[in-house]
Design an enzyme around this catalytic site. Sequence first.
Site, PDB file in Angstrom:
ATOM      1  CE  LYS A  31      -0.358  -0.323   5.054  1.00 36.60           C
ATOM      2  NZ  LYS A  31      -1.253  -0.732   6.164  1.00 36.60           N
TER       3      LYS A  31
ATOM      4  NE  ARG B 266      -7.155   0.280  10.983  1.00 35.41           N
ATOM      5  CZ  ARG B 266      -5.914  -0.003  10.598  1.00 35.41           C
ATOM      6  NH1 ARG B 266      -4.916   0.793  10.923  1.00 35.41           N
ATOM      7  NH2 ARG B 266      -5.655  -1.084   9.891  1.00 35.41           N
TER       8      ARG B 266
ATOM      9  CE1 TYR C 120      11.145  32.296   5.503  1.00 36.53           C
ATOM     10  CE2 TYR C 120      11.452  29.932   5.223  1.00 36.53           C
ATOM     11  CZ  TYR C 120      11.131  31.177   4.698  1.00 36.53           C
ATOM     12  OH  TYR C 120      10.806  31.292   3.378  1.00 36.53           O
TER      13      TYR C 120
ATOM     14  CG  MET D 187       8.136  23.853   0.521  1.00 32.81           C
ATOM     15  SD  MET D 187       6.923  24.801  -0.413  1.00 32.81           S
ATOM     16  CE  MET D 187       5.858  25.410   0.876  1.00 32.81           C
TER      17      MET D 187
HETATM   18  C1  LIG Z   1      -0.807  -1.811   6.797  1.00 34.57           C
HETATM   19  C2  LIG Z   1      -1.491  -3.065   7.089  1.00 34.57           C
HETATM   20  C3  LIG Z   1      -0.770  -4.269   7.162  1.00 34.57           C
HETATM   21  C4  LIG Z   1       0.731  -4.312   7.106  1.00 34.57           C
HETATM   22  O1  LIG Z   1       1.223  -3.978   8.379  1.00 34.57           O
HETATM   23  P1  LIG Z   1       2.782  -3.894   8.656  1.00 34.57           P
HETATM   24  O2  LIG Z   1       2.881  -3.606  10.102  1.00 34.57           O
HETATM   25  O3  LIG Z   1       3.279  -2.779   7.813  1.00 34.57           O
HETATM   26  O4  LIG Z   1       3.355  -5.186   8.264  1.00 34.57           O
HETATM   27  C5  LIG Z   1      -1.463  -5.445   7.321  1.00 34.57           C
HETATM   28  N1  LIG Z   1      -2.805  -5.435   7.425  1.00 34.57           N
HETATM   29  C6  LIG Z   1      -3.540  -4.313   7.379  1.00 34.57           C
HETATM   30  C7  LIG Z   1      -5.019  -4.390   7.504  1.00 34.57           C
HETATM   31  C8  LIG Z   1      -2.914  -3.078   7.225  1.00 34.57           C
HETATM   32  O5  LIG Z   1      -3.637  -1.959   7.184  1.00 34.57           O
END
Ligand SMILES: *Cc1c(COP(=O)(O)O)cnc(C)c1O
Length: 378
Positions: A36, A132, A261, A309
């Site tokens: 992801k 969640r 800054y 930036m």
């Molecule tokens: C991001 C995620 C993972 C991977 O988790 P890691 O700790 O990065 O290995 C697995 N399952 C779900 C549902 C996630 O959101």
Amino acid sequence: MHIGSGPLLVVHDDAVRANTAFFAARTGGRLMAVLKADGFGHGSMARSVVEAGATSIGVTTVDEALAVRAGGADVPVLSWLNPVDGDFEAALRADVDLAVNSPELLNAVSRAALRTGRRARVHLHADVGMARDGAAPESWSALCSAAGLLGDRGTVRVVGVMGHMSCADRPDDPQNTRERLLFANAVRTARRRGLSGFVTHLAATAATLTGVGSGFDVHRIGAGLFGIDPSGTSSDLRPTLSLTAPVVGARSITPGTGVGYGQTHVADRRTNLALLPVGYGDGLPRAASGRAEVLVRGRRRPLVGRFSMDMVVVDTGDDLLHPGETATLFGCSDDGAPTVTDWAGWADTIAHEIVTRIGTRVARVHRTTTHAEEPAHA
Ligand SMILES: *Cc1c(COP(=O)(O)O)cnc(C)c1O
């Protein structure tokens, strides 16, 4: 983009492959590589992780799943977070598995299956302690029953049951035992509602390294593939990214000279500064201002003043650098360069956030030990 003229992120494919092979062995070959957020900021990694032993790929959105498919991955791909009006037809046409956490989502997927004439492969997602993206415990049984009905009608097939742990980076937390039992219960409920022939998956990186999520079929590993160990227990993982920037300016300053800054840093001695063309607009966490260091000429030197930036300033001490010399912001060999974990500490965050935020202005190359550098997005 002319690679080599500005800040450069090098993705060490060989290190990602080594980490993938480590988890493939650790999980007995039941490894879902989680790619992801553009492969945790590394870009297109599907081919590498499959060649190194991943047997499936997990991502968040359908769009990410389609990108993985387009990258040539020929293994099951699971997408686990989508709105009810997600593009499930496109997902089914690309052979993408879908996680569902509610009857509404399940029905939407089922309708897409009817429209495309393709049976949807779904994973039912149970909440075991994060409140969640899994189905709440009180709705789980009904979700399993609904999936069973649609299974009988032939629009969906339940191929997986998944959960995700909240505290696996703290192996001694009693919550881990609670969540493992809750998940085992959810699996039992699914079987009692008539579902069968599905795989189970609970553990991600931390739960796999510490063993608190063991006992189920598949492991979903993201961070670990990219050298990040949220549990701090493993020394087997290799860092996978390095970020360098060229020096674009250098000057000597006298005591009392303010930098950046707000002049939050004022030199207390004669010293030299070097300017690097990379800033918070490129993903450096501004919260690390006044704390972070970089490697120049083989030595750690502090970044001084607030990050801008587009640039940061290094105090190079007695060395007056030349434009064109290179600074390493983080690296992955043992040359003394900071690591992404160092950066996470300086910014009071986790390494995941550092690696997923490097901006598009930074050139990116993939490097293997056997091939020459090639542009990531030619
Ligand atoms: C991001 C995620 C993972 C991977 O988790 P890691 O700790 O990065 O290995 C697995 N399952 C779900 C549902 C996630 O959101």
